[in-house]
Design an enzyme around this catalytic site. Structure first.
Site, PDB file in Angstrom:
ATOM      1  CG  HIS A 198      -4.848   9.718   0.471  1.00 13.70           C
ATOM      2  ND1 HIS A 198      -3.659   9.546  -0.052  1.00 13.70           N
ATOM      3  CD2 HIS A 198      -5.109   9.165   1.752  1.00 13.70           C
ATOM      4  CE1 HIS A 198      -2.774   9.120   0.899  1.00 13.70           C
ATOM      5  NE2 HIS A 198      -3.687   8.730   1.971  1.00 13.70           N
ATOM      6  CG  ASP A 218      -1.670   1.266   1.352  1.00 12.52           C
ATOM      7  OD1 ASP A 218      -3.055   1.219   0.930  1.00 12.52           O
ATOM      8  OD2 ASP A 218      -1.256   2.326   1.603  1.00 12.52           O
ATOM      9  CE1 TYR A 254       0.757   7.848   2.625  1.00 13.65           C
ATOM     10  CE2 TYR A 254       1.094   5.775   2.028  1.00 13.65           C
ATOM     11  CZ  TYR A 254       0.437   6.561   2.540  1.00 13.65           C
ATOM     12  OH  TYR A 254      -1.030   6.140   3.286  1.00 13.65           O
ATOM     13  CE  LYS A 295      -3.904   4.904   0.892  1.00 14.59           C
ATOM     14  NZ  LYS A 295      -2.444   4.583   0.806  1.00 14.59           N
TER      15      LYS A 295
END
Length: 289
Positions: free
Chosen positions: A111, A48, A53, A78
């Site tokens: 998200h 994930d 990120y 996401k």
């Protein structure tokens, strides 16, 4: 049962490995390489990530480096708040798969329910219908967001990734999701590693009984609730420990004891009422899952 065989099927029949591996905040190159290679060696196949990120490219490189065929991996990413909207979502999706070096995503999530998430969902529906995403869903959506989406969607979300741990089991939202066949996926399944939770005497007693760690008991609790979970660690020992939860079961009495830990306590900020602005997005980088 193990990491390879324990799956939960989405509404469309796509199998999702129930125990996944989160890569949130693992951004240092050496640390990321060590963690992901250990996870793959242990047997994790569900990974994930997210655009925000900053490690989609690194994850794609490690998957290509692995001797495991791409089709045996289940990769999630996401769409971030500032990329919402029909055209913007199509563009950011393409950037994501380019960074990952893949032709399709196994799962793609909104998200947060930021402005324009309805338009974002329409783009995701089209990408799904084109076969470029196997499972489409959302993250951090509350009941009101899901209800609003139901008014406009051709395809309802197949999954909702939400903060979930023994002190915050999300019972009301979970019941709603069960009613509408929306799978429950937990981020922060260990309560963000909170020491008070990981040292709780009830959990410690159960862990001692099974000769397991408290973290393993909590992860097992998620499994037995039918929740998909994505614990995160960059520590090889913890990565392996988190996978060793298929050789014991919790009794009904133990599950009931854990249910009493529900205090309604979140360890992250509440995901409603967000306004997209520079200050908000800066703050979100500190809290976001």
């Amino acid at each position: 049962m193990n990491l390879h065989t324990k799956v939960i099927e989405a509404r469309n029949g796509v199998p999702i490995p129930q125990l996944g591996f989160g890569v949130y905040k693992i951004t240092k190159e050496a640390e990321f390489t060590t963690a992901t290679r250990e996870a793959i060696q242990v047997g994790y196949r569900h990974f994930d990530t997210a655009r925000i990120y900053g490690n989609e490219k690194a994850l794609g490189a490690e998957i290509r480096h692995s001797p495991i065929p791409r089709e045996q991996f289940f990769i999630t990413s996401k769409v971030w708040n500032t990329d919402h909207g029909y055209e913007a979502t199509k563009k950011t999706f393409q950037k994501t798969i380019n960074k990952l070096g893949v032709d399709y995503l196994d799962m793609y999530l909104i998200h947060f329910a930021s402005p324009k998430y309805i338009e974002t969902w329409k783009a995701m529906e089209e990408l799904y219908e084109e076969g470029r995403i196997k499972v489409i869903g959302v993250a951090n959506f509350e009941i009101q967001h899901l209800e609003e989406l139901r008014k406009h969607a051709k395809i309802l979300p197949m999954i909702n990734q939400i903060e979930t741990h023994p002190e915050f089991p999300q019972n009301e939202l979970r019941a709603y999701m069960d009613k509408h066949q929306i799978l429950h996926e937990a981020w922060g399944p260990l309560g963000q590693g909170n020491k008070v939770l990981l040292q709780h005497p009830i959990l410690k007693e159960i862990a001692d009984h099974h000769h397991k760690t408290v973290a393993q008991v909590i992860l097992r609790w998620h499994l037995e609730r039918g929740v998909i979970l994505i614990p995160k660690s960059s520590n090889p020992k913890r990565i392996r420990e988190n996978s060793e939860i298929f050789d014991f079961e919790l009794s009904a009495e133990e599950m009931e004891k854990i249910s009493r830990l529900n205090s309604g306590k979140r360890y992250s900020i509440h995901p409603t009422g967000y306004i997209v602005n520079p200050i908000f997005n800066t703050l979100m980088k500190l809290f976001i899952r």
